[in-house]
Enzyme design. Structure first.
Site, PDB file in Angstrom:
ATOM      1  N   LYS A   1     -67.420  -0.238 -14.698  1.00 30.06           N
ATOM      2  CA  LYS A   1     -65.997   0.053 -14.558  1.00 30.06           C
ATOM      3  C   LYS A   1     -65.225  -0.530 -15.739  1.00 30.06           C
ATOM      4  CE  LYS A   1     -65.947  -2.044 -10.617  1.00 30.06           C
ATOM      5  NZ  LYS A   1     -65.609  -2.588  -9.287  1.00 30.06           N
TER       6      LYS A   1
ATOM      7  N   THR B   1     -52.675  -4.212  -7.774  1.00 30.07           N
ATOM      8  CA  THR B   1     -53.998  -3.580  -7.783  1.00 30.07           C
ATOM      9  C   THR B   1     -55.022  -4.359  -6.971  1.00 30.07           C
ATOM     10  OG1 THR B   1     -54.503  -4.753  -9.846  1.00 30.07           O
ATOM     11  CG2 THR B   1     -53.615  -2.528 -10.046  1.00 30.07           C
TER      12      THR B   1
ATOM     13  N   GLY C   1     -57.672  -5.305  -4.471  1.00 31.35           N
ATOM     14  CA  GLY C   1     -58.589  -4.520  -3.654  1.00 31.35           C
ATOM     15  C   GLY C   1     -59.173  -3.307  -4.337  1.00 31.35           C
ATOM     16  N   THR C   2     -58.890  -3.135  -5.636  1.00 29.41           N
ATOM     17  CA  THR C   2     -59.355  -1.931  -6.335  1.00 29.41           C
ATOM     18  C   THR C   2     -60.871  -1.777  -6.283  1.00 29.41           C
ATOM     19  OG1 THR C   2     -57.492  -2.157  -7.860  1.00 29.41           O
ATOM     20  CG2 THR C   2     -59.257  -0.677  -8.502  1.00 29.41           C
ATOM     21  N   GLY C   3     -61.608  -2.850  -6.601  1.00 31.94           N
ATOM     22  CA  GLY C   3     -63.065  -2.759  -6.639  1.00 31.94           C
ATOM     23  C   GLY C   3     -63.672  -2.500  -5.280  1.00 31.94           C
ATOM     24  N   CYS C   4     -63.171  -3.187  -4.261  1.00 25.22           N
ATOM     25  CA  CYS C   4     -63.658  -2.965  -2.897  1.00 25.22           C
ATOM     26  C   CYS C   4     -63.410  -1.525  -2.469  1.00 25.22           C
ATOM     27  CB  CYS C   4     -62.959  -3.908  -1.920  1.00 25.22           C
ATOM     28  SG  CYS C   4     -63.104  -5.657  -2.306  1.00 25.22           S
TER      29      CYS C   4
END
Length: 257
Positions: free
Chosen positions: A169, A201, A203-206
């Site tokens: 990412k 932003t 929580g983007t990865g989860c």
């Protein structure tokens, strides 16, 4: 779909973000809580891992009765929990998306240093897909990425640790686009989306990892699942909103509004 991760008391990331994502995408969400965090928009004030037997019992309870069509792992906190989860996943016939959570959005450590070796040796070989951000790429491989041209090298280094697919990412790079690279050891698939000027932003990865797993549970192949998840998380980032005094969450329900 089953998420194995930590609880975020602020509701923006972790188990809470995973379950919201699953609901938004039409998937029934189930959870194995591996750790509990005291967390808000300003950072992580503390975390407590659950006993390995509690993690194992949650997993076996769900799998033995309901079954799973996809699994996503997030914060696992310790080497013991990483090893426990890797053992449980080894006998599972379902796609597994590993989000190798090491550090929170605010820079707080969520993985014991000694657990990184266990993630590399035990968890990643069990993964259908692993979704590291650039900080996690460096933590896992030592490779530092400063521009998209270096993402192939990063993907190769992570792929060498055993997962079937790698999604590197590029959200932490600069530029007008958020660029991600999906790699299976031979083929490159690039995903690009506008970069929005929005600091909220959390929580983007989860959310991205859960969205990918949700689309895999719905029967899509890996490339299609990543593309659909990228579209979903881009909208969620665009609509991220202020909550508390710090970094607010992405909007998991943006399509409903």
């Amino acid at each position: 779909m089953l998420t194995i991760a930590g609880s975020d008391s602020g509701g923006g990331a972790g188990i809470q973000a995973d379950l919201k994502t699953m609901l938004a995408l039409g998937v029934h969400g189930m959870s194995v809580i591996a750790a509990v965090t005291a967390q808000n928009s300003l950072g992580v004030q503390g975390y407590w891992e659950l006993p390995a037997e509690a993690v194992r019992a949650q997993f076996e309870s769900v799998v033995s009765d309901i079954g799973v069509q996809a699994v996503k792992t997030g914060m696992l906190a310790s080497a013991l929990l990483v090893e426990t989860v890797a053992e449980l996943l080894a006998g599972l016939d379902a796609p597994v998306v590993v989000d190798p959570v090491g550090v929170s959005k605010h820079g707080d450590s969520l993985l014991a240093p000694e657990a990184v070796k266990t993630v590399k040796e035990r968890l990643l070989p069990a993964a259908t897909l692993v979704t590291p951000n650039l900080y996690e790429v460096t933590q896992l491989t030592g490779v530092k990425v400063r521009d998209p041209a270096q993402m192939r090298e990063a993907a190769e280094a992570v792929k060498a640790l055993g997962p079937r697919w790698v999604l590197v990412k590029g959200g932490h790079l600069s530029g007008d686009e958020a660029v991600d690279l999906l790699f299976d050891g031979e083929r490159e698939h690039w995903f690009r989306a506008p970069r929005y000027d929005n600091r909220h932003t959390h929580g983007t990865g989860c959310t991205l990892a859960s969205a990918i797993a949700s689309y895999l549970a719905l029967g899509h192949d890996v490339v299609t699942a990543v593309g659909k998840a990228k579209e979903y998380v881009t909208g969620a980032v665009r609509e991220g909103f202020p909550l508390g005094a710090g970094i607010g969450p992405v909007d998991h329900g943006w399509r409903w509004r």
